[in-house]
Design a protein around this motif. Structure first.
Motif, PDB file in Angstrom:
ATOM      1  N   TRP A 285     -22.063   6.670   8.818  1.00 10.11           N
ATOM      2  CA  TRP A 285     -21.569   6.387   7.731  1.00 10.11           C
ATOM      3  C   TRP A 285     -20.255   5.610   7.776  1.00 10.11           C
ATOM      4  N   MET A 286     -19.770   4.825   7.097  1.00 14.21           N
ATOM      5  CA  MET A 286     -18.559   3.764   7.219  1.00 14.21           C
ATOM      6  C   MET A 286     -17.835   3.837   6.151  1.00 14.21           C
ATOM      7  N   ILE A 287     -16.430   3.771   6.307  1.00 13.96           N
ATOM      8  CA  ILE A 287     -15.506   3.599   5.061  1.00 13.96           C
ATOM      9  C   ILE A 287     -14.768   2.237   5.358  1.00 13.96           C
ATOM     10  N   GLU A 288     -14.918   1.455   4.328  1.00 15.75           N
ATOM     11  CA  GLU A 288     -14.396   0.045   4.554  1.00 15.75           C
ATOM     12  C   GLU A 288     -13.315  -0.248   3.444  1.00 15.75           C
ATOM     13  N   PRO A 289     -12.130   0.034   3.566  1.00 17.88           N
ATOM     14  CA  PRO A 289     -11.109  -0.620   2.512  1.00 17.88           C
ATOM     15  C   PRO A 289     -10.984  -2.085   2.680  1.00 17.88           C
ATOM     16  N   GLU A 290     -10.672  -2.491   1.448  1.00 15.82           N
ATOM     17  CA  GLU A 290     -10.407  -4.165   1.722  1.00 15.82           C
ATOM     18  C   GLU A 290      -9.344  -4.569   0.836  1.00 15.82           C
ATOM     19  N   MET A 291      -8.264  -5.098   1.019  1.00 14.21           N
ATOM     20  CA  MET A 291      -7.215  -5.469   0.231  1.00 14.21           C
ATOM     21  C   MET A 291      -6.807  -6.880   0.057  1.00 14.21           C
ATOM     22  N   ALA A 292      -6.552  -7.168  -1.003  1.00  9.93           N
ATOM     23  CA  ALA A 292      -5.892  -8.570  -1.167  1.00  9.93           C
ATOM     24  C   ALA A 292      -4.657  -8.431  -0.878  1.00  9.93           C
ATOM     25  N   PHE A 293      -3.866  -9.521  -0.441  1.00 10.62           N
ATOM     26  CA  PHE A 293      -2.511  -9.713  -0.591  1.00 10.62           C
ATOM     27  C   PHE A 293      -2.181  -8.749   0.599  1.00 10.62           C
ATOM     28  N   TYR A 294      -2.722  -8.783   1.713  1.00  7.49           N
ATOM     29  CA  TYR A 294      -2.641  -7.899   2.857  1.00  7.49           C
ATOM     30  C   TYR A 294      -2.639  -8.700   4.121  1.00  7.49           C
ATOM     31  N   ASP A 295      -1.841  -8.930   5.074  1.00  2.98           N
ATOM     32  CA  ASP A 295      -1.781  -9.583   6.183  1.00  2.98           C
ATOM     33  C   ASP A 295      -2.291  -8.689   7.513  1.00  2.98           C
ATOM     34  N   LEU A 296      -2.558  -9.053   8.666  1.00  2.00           N
ATOM     35  CA  LEU A 296      -2.945  -8.148   9.676  1.00  2.00           C
ATOM     36  C   LEU A 296      -2.253  -6.657  10.094  1.00  2.00           C
ATOM     37  N   GLU A 297      -0.736  -6.977   9.805  1.00  6.41           N
ATOM     38  CA  GLU A 297       0.225  -5.983  10.004  1.00  6.41           C
ATOM     39  C   GLU A 297       0.014  -4.963   8.910  1.00  6.41           C
ATOM     40  N   ASP A 298      -0.081  -5.267   7.443  1.00  4.06           N
ATOM     41  CA  ASP A 298      -0.375  -4.532   6.476  1.00  4.06           C
ATOM     42  C   ASP A 298      -1.784  -3.535   6.922  1.00  4.06           C
ATOM     43  N   ASN A 299      -2.498  -4.450   7.381  1.00  2.00           N
ATOM     44  CA  ASN A 299      -3.893  -3.808   7.526  1.00  2.00           C
ATOM     45  C   ASN A 299      -3.608  -2.604   8.741  1.00  2.00           C
ATOM     46  N   MET A 300      -3.047  -3.005   9.930  1.00  2.00           N
ATOM     47  CA  MET A 300      -2.916  -1.954  10.599  1.00  2.00           C
ATOM     48  C   MET A 300      -1.959  -0.906  10.330  1.00  2.00           C
TER      49      MET A 300
ATOM     50  N   PRO B 182      -4.615 -14.227   0.607  1.00  3.47           N
ATOM     51  CA  PRO B 182      -4.760 -13.804   2.200  1.00  3.47           C
ATOM     52  C   PRO B 182      -5.279 -12.248   1.778  1.00  3.47           C
ATOM     53  N   HIS B 183      -6.167 -11.820   2.760  1.00  4.19           N
ATOM     54  CA  HIS B 183      -6.861 -10.812   2.363  1.00  4.19           C
ATOM     55  C   HIS B 183      -7.140 -10.170   3.910  1.00  4.19           C
ATOM     56  N   ALA B 184      -7.323  -8.501   3.683  1.00  2.00           N
ATOM     57  CA  ALA B 184      -7.648  -8.039   4.739  1.00  2.00           C
ATOM     58  C   ALA B 184      -8.343  -6.612   4.749  1.00  2.00           C
TER      59      ALA B 184
ATOM     60  N   ALA C  32     -12.237  -6.828  -3.664  1.00  2.00           N
ATOM     61  CA  ALA C  32     -11.045  -6.769  -3.272  1.00  2.00           C
ATOM     62  C   ALA C  32     -10.166  -7.984  -4.137  1.00  2.00           C
ATOM     63  N   THR C  33     -11.089  -9.046  -4.323  1.00  2.49           N
ATOM     64  CA  THR C  33     -10.359 -10.300  -4.939  1.00  2.49           C
ATOM     65  C   THR C  33     -10.672 -10.085  -6.368  1.00  2.49           C
ATOM     66  N   ALA C  34     -10.737  -9.005  -7.082  1.00  6.34           N
ATOM     67  CA  ALA C  34     -10.688  -9.052  -8.363  1.00  6.34           C
ATOM     68  C   ALA C  34      -9.741  -7.708  -8.797  1.00  6.34           C
ATOM     69  N   PHE C  35     -10.067  -6.558  -7.916  1.00 11.15           N
ATOM     70  CA  PHE C  35      -9.407  -5.253  -8.205  1.00 11.15           C
ATOM     71  C   PHE C  35      -8.336  -5.170  -7.504  1.00 11.15           C
ATOM     72  N   GLY C  36      -7.905  -6.048  -6.285  1.00  9.37           N
ATOM     73  CA  GLY C  36      -6.848  -6.092  -5.536  1.00  9.37           C
ATOM     74  C   GLY C  36      -7.135  -5.030  -4.221  1.00  9.37           C
ATOM     75  N   GLU C  37      -7.655  -4.023  -4.574  1.00 10.75           N
ATOM     76  CA  GLU C  37      -7.736  -2.945  -3.536  1.00 10.75           C
ATOM     77  C   GLU C  37      -8.917  -2.254  -3.655  1.00 10.75           C
ATOM     78  N   ILE C  38      -9.890  -2.023  -2.920  1.00 17.70           N
ATOM     79  CA  ILE C  38     -11.161  -1.259  -3.134  1.00 17.70           C
ATOM     80  C   ILE C  38     -11.474  -0.634  -1.624  1.00 17.70           C
ATOM     81  N   TYR C  39     -12.396   0.369  -1.811  1.00 20.74           N
ATOM     82  CA  TYR C  39     -12.885   0.778  -0.393  1.00 20.74           C
ATOM     83  C   TYR C  39     -14.270   1.115  -0.617  1.00 20.74           C
ATOM     84  N   THR C  40     -15.201   1.218   0.274  1.00 17.62           N
ATOM     85  CA  THR C  40     -16.643   1.642   0.113  1.00 17.62           C
ATOM     86  C   THR C  40     -16.673   2.752   1.099  1.00 17.62           C
ATOM     87  N   PHE C  41     -17.556   3.894   0.806  1.00 21.20           N
ATOM     88  CA  PHE C  41     -17.956   5.107   1.792  1.00 21.20           C
ATOM     89  C   PHE C  41     -19.375   5.166   1.606  1.00 21.20           C
TER      90      PHE C  41
END
Ligand code: 4AD
Ligand code: MG
Length: 478
Positions: free
Chosen positions: A243-258, A442-444, A215-224
């Motif tokens: 199995w888990m899906i894990e998105p991770e986003m740079a420039f996101y705060d908690l509210e963006d995450n929700m 900041p990321h979430a 995320a701290t290179a591409f901005g937004e990633i996810y794993t699955f």
């Protein structure tokens, strides 16, 4: 080449016409030496194949038994019988594989889910599991579509790691050392320098830490991918391999995450409703039938499809952990001492508490945020109150926690001091801390438990029935 068959699901949308076509599948039932109910897994609807009396050899007819596989050439015609609009008038029947119907474990009757778990290698051939696994497929597809459309990069994080992302110590060790006589250090501890990777390794419990690097290179990633937990929980919501899906986003705060988590969940539910209507209708009916056996107060207030539509059409409730505890303390259930576990600020809410909030109080999914720092992982961002972290869990009716996530601690000094307090080695995680050293942001992110999501959409009450071959304490069959 043999694969010129028409799938039954496609054929059902055709107009009856006399053109010759080929279908292949497995026999569900064979009645009156004449009517074959054929299923090919593309839908729960069986194709009625008519083998006109006198037209086929007796020896061949005897081999048409439940679960035998057939190739049939015939003509699609309007059906005169009840129960189907079309049927296939057979011209040629070829037995691809015989089956001894006496020995075949799946008889044409209703089997319990417990029994089917024991023959999980054959349970895909039932209507219930046919529907569940087609829906599971669609959800997986929708997840990739959702993130792809939003420009996320799918990152494949490692299965074997040397870290315990969650710090909960529930890991399966990976080693090639001989367990009866492992090499030892002078002090008697095991010498992992001689192990395959030259260090102690385990199966991953989460791809998050590596996800943050992405995320701290591409901005937004996810794993699955698959994740593993050696927690000895024998419940209807826990697997040792899930199995888990894990998105991770740079420039996101908690509210963006929700916001992302809520729109993500709604998107994949909508996708299943749009693409798996017949399967969901079947599962809706199955659940209603199953609940008939329950006392009135234990039955769901809504049918499955009604529930899914309700979730789509309403905002998730958003409350703080402190508000959640207050609601519990004010509840009739608490006052009547109905909770088995203690309720007070600081507890890790038990399933009975979570279910009270979503099923009795709010009656819809709830996002709880700002949990006490002491019950959450080291990487969560510390709030200014000194007591809580910017965590968020999504609780779903009938399931409990379906998503766990947070804004991450991006401030190096705060993160290091938290790690020191929790005895997590900053040296071993030097690579993780580098993201905070070189252009921290900041990321979430969050993690969605895929099987719990499949449970929610299919209405299956036991998580063992939404994964092909469940791994649970004392069970790794198939
Ligand atoms: O809450 P968890 O432990 O969070 C994490 O692993 C974070 N690293 C996620 C993140 O922020 N990237 O797990 C996330 C979700 C839970 O909410 C639950 O749905 C599911 O994973 N889960 C399980 N599902 C089945 N069996 C288990 N044993 C599970 N443990 C967690
Ligand atoms: Mg959690």
């Amino acid at each position: 080449m043999m694969n010129k068959r028409v799938k039954i699901k496609d054929l059902l949308t055709w107009a009856p016409e006399s053109q010759e076509l080929v279908v292949m599948g497995w026999v569900r039932t064979f009645r009156n030496n004449q009517f074959i109910a054929l299923n090919d897994g593309s839908t729960n609807i069986n194709l009625q194949v008519v083998a006109e009396l006198g037209k086929f050899d007796d020896v061949l007819l005897k081999r048409i038994t439940t679960s035998a596989s057939l190739k049939i050439k015939g003509h699609l015609v309007a059906s005169t019988g009840k129960g189907q609009q079309m049927e296939l008038k057979a011209v040629e029947i070829e037995i691809l594989g015989d089956s001894d119907a006496e020995k075949y474990p799946l008889q044409p009757k209703k089997h319990s889910l417990e029994f089917l778990r024991e023959i999980a290698h054959l349970r895909f051939r039932t209507n219930t599991f046919g529907s569940v696994f087609r829906v599971r497929h669609s959800l997986a597809y929708a997840i990739h579509t959702f993130f792809h459309e939003q420009g996320f990069v799918y990152l494949h994080t490692p299965i074997i790691t040397a870290s315990d992302a969650e710090g909960a110590g529930e890991m399966f060790r990976v080693t090639t050392l001989p367990f009866d006589n492992p090499p030892r250090n002078e002090d008697g501890t095991i010498n992992f320098k001689e192990d395959f990777f030259g260090k102690s390794t385990n199966l991953t419990v989460s791809g998050q830490l590596e996800g943050e690097l992405g995320a701290t290179a591409f901005g937004e990633i996810y794993t699955f991918g698959p994740t593993f937990r050696a927690e000895n929980s024998n419940t209807t919501r826990h697997l040792a391999e899930f199995w888990m899906i894990e998105p991770e986003m740079a420039f996101y705060d908690l509210e963006d995450n929700m916001n992302l988590a809520e729109s993500f969940i709604k998107y994949i539910i909508r996708f299943a409703l749009d693409h798996n209507r017949a399967d969901l209708e079947f599962l809706d009916q199955r659940l209603a039938d199953e609940e008939k056996a329950l006392p009135q107060d234990k039955r769901s207030e809504m049918g499955l499809i009604q529930k899914l539509e309700f979730v789509l059409n309403n905002d998730f409730e958003r409350i703080t952990y402190t508000e959640a505890i207050d609601i519990l303390l004010q509840s009739p259930a608490y006052k009547k001492k109905k909770f088995q576990y203690e309720v007070k600020w600081g507890i890790d809410m038990q399933s009975e508490h979570e279910r009270y909030l979503v099923e009795k109080h709010f009656k819809k999914p709830v996002i709880v945020r700002n949990y006490p720092k002491d019950i959450k992982a080291f990487y969560m961002r510390q709030n200014d109150d000194g007591k809580t972290v910017a965590a968020m869990d999504i609780l779903a009716p009938g399931i409990g926690e379906i998503v766990g996530g947070s804004q991450r601690e991006e401030r190096l000094d705060k993160l290091e001091s938290r790690m020191n307090d929790m005895h997590i080695s900053t040296e071993e995680l030097h690579w993780y801390l580098d993201t905070r050293r070189y252009g921290t942001v900041p990321h979430a992110g969050f993690g969605l438990g895929f099987e719990r999501m499949v449970q929610f959409v299919t209405g299956m009450t036991n998580i063992r029935d939404v994964i092909a071959f469940p791994r649970t304490p004392k069970s790794a069959e198939f």
